[in-house]
Design an enzyme around this catalytic site. Structure first.
Site, PDB file in Angstrom:
ATOM      1  N   TYR A 174     -17.788 -18.439  14.698  1.00 24.41           N
ATOM      2  CA  TYR A 174     -18.961 -19.036  14.056  1.00 24.41           C
ATOM      3  C   TYR A 174     -19.933 -19.529  15.122  1.00 24.41           C
ATOM      4  CZ  TYR A 174     -16.420 -19.299   9.573  1.00 24.41           C
ATOM      5  OH  TYR A 174     -15.738 -19.011   8.419  1.00 24.41           O
ATOM      6  N   LYS A 207     -13.189 -13.027  11.810  1.00 20.71           N
ATOM      7  CA  LYS A 207     -13.832 -13.621  10.645  1.00 20.71           C
ATOM      8  C   LYS A 207     -15.213 -14.128  11.041  1.00 20.71           C
ATOM      9  CE  LYS A 207     -13.681 -17.536   7.468  1.00 20.71           C
ATOM     10  NZ  LYS A 207     -13.116 -18.890   7.206  1.00 20.71           N
TER      11      LYS A 207
END
EC number: 4.1.2.13
Length: 308
Positions: A174, A207
């Site tokens: 992220y 992810k």
């Protein structure tokens, strides 16, 4: 169940991994209702650490109980369940061997000063993952943070250690902090960069967040402007993220993010599927709903990935 041609094709992209690591990748890909398709749907429950218990579980009081989540993952037929050490310890005996477990080994919390650049603390280790019978171990990194170099170094070392014990590895990548704007955290160029960094440090499964059409970095704006009209379509943006992950040679799943309507979720899942993404990891958008509605939501997502 025999390996499908799709799974065999995926494993060829991990030729340097040991048989043990490959076996654990297979366990995830061959579990649940998406078994053998190359698609994954995973339930992550680390939000209590990241956002606090009230923000995470108050919308559905049953979700305070760790057993609620693994039962949800099992009943919905998901590929894996990911959580911090304490939550896995709370269910490890009764539910051992029922579903692949991913130990989330680092976390942050929302109580620290907002002036601090994003960082994560190590909350579990490789031996914990082995003790709990986990298939994989997961980590978050924040590319863009002023603390990102230390995080990447720390996580890289733990990935190498995990693989030496045969564990698969998942990286939540992220982009956040530093000079990035809030919109920049999900900008197309930034999400692609984050996915690529995760691939470079050896993540088996990556992810990231679904990317917007925003371009954050001025120095690459001209590159992206050549295909600007294509990137207005989310499925094409997903294709670009997959391209950044070694030209689709790494498994990439996309987060569910903040609260959305069912129609918004389904639209996003269709785009991920059409763009060649390997699936989704959906937490709050599932467990904050009543159990029957969560099961229905997850079942419909599975149907989309199965093209039904």
């Amino acid at each position: 169940m025999h390996l499908t041609d799709k799974i065999k094709q995926i494993l060829k992209n991990y030729e340097s991994e040991s048989p043990a690591v490959k076996s654990n990748i297979v366990k995830i890909l061959m579990s649940g209702k998406l078994a053998g398709t190359g698609k994954m749907l995973i339930l992550p429950v680390d939000q209590g650490f990241e956002h606090g218990p009230a923000k995470s579980f108050a919308p559905n009081l049953s979700a305070y109980d760790p057993e609620y989540h693994i039962k949800l993952a099992l009943d919905a037929g998901l590929n894996a369940y990911a959580a911090p050490k304490g939550m896995l310890e709370a269910i490890s005996d009764e539910f051992r061997g029922t579903i692949p477990l991913i130990l989330k080994a680092n976390s942050s919390n929302s109580l620290i000063s907002r002036k601090s650049d994003p960082n994560q603390s190590i909350t579990a280790n490789i031996q914990d993952a082995i003790h709990l019978g986990c298939t994989a171990i997961g980590f978050t990194i924040y590319p863009g943070s002023d603390d990102s170099l230390g995080m990447i170094e720390e996580v890289s070392e733990m990935i190498s250690e995990a693989k030496s014990y045969g564990l698969a590895t998942v990286v939540w990548s992220y982009a956040r902090g530093g000079d990035l704007t809030k919109k920049g955290e999900t900008a197309l160029d930034i999400v692609a960069y984050a996915a690529h960094i995760a691939a470079l440090i050896g993540a088996n499964i990556i992810k990231v967040k679904p990317p917007s059409e925003v371009i954050e970095t001025e120095s690459v704006a001209k590159i992206y402007s050549k295909n600007a009209s294509d990137y207005k379509n989310l499925s094409n943006r997903i294709k670009h993220i997959m391209q950044a992950a070694f030209s689709c040679k790494r498994l990439v799943i996309f987060s569910g993010g903040t609260a959305k309507t069912e129609d918004e979720i389904y639209k996003e899942i269709h785009a991920i599927s059409d763009g060649g993404g390997n699936g989704s990891i959906i937490g709050r958008n599932s467990f904050q709903r009543p159990y029957d509605k969560a099961i229905k939501l997850l079942s419909n997502i599975i149907k989309i990935y199965l093209n039904k």
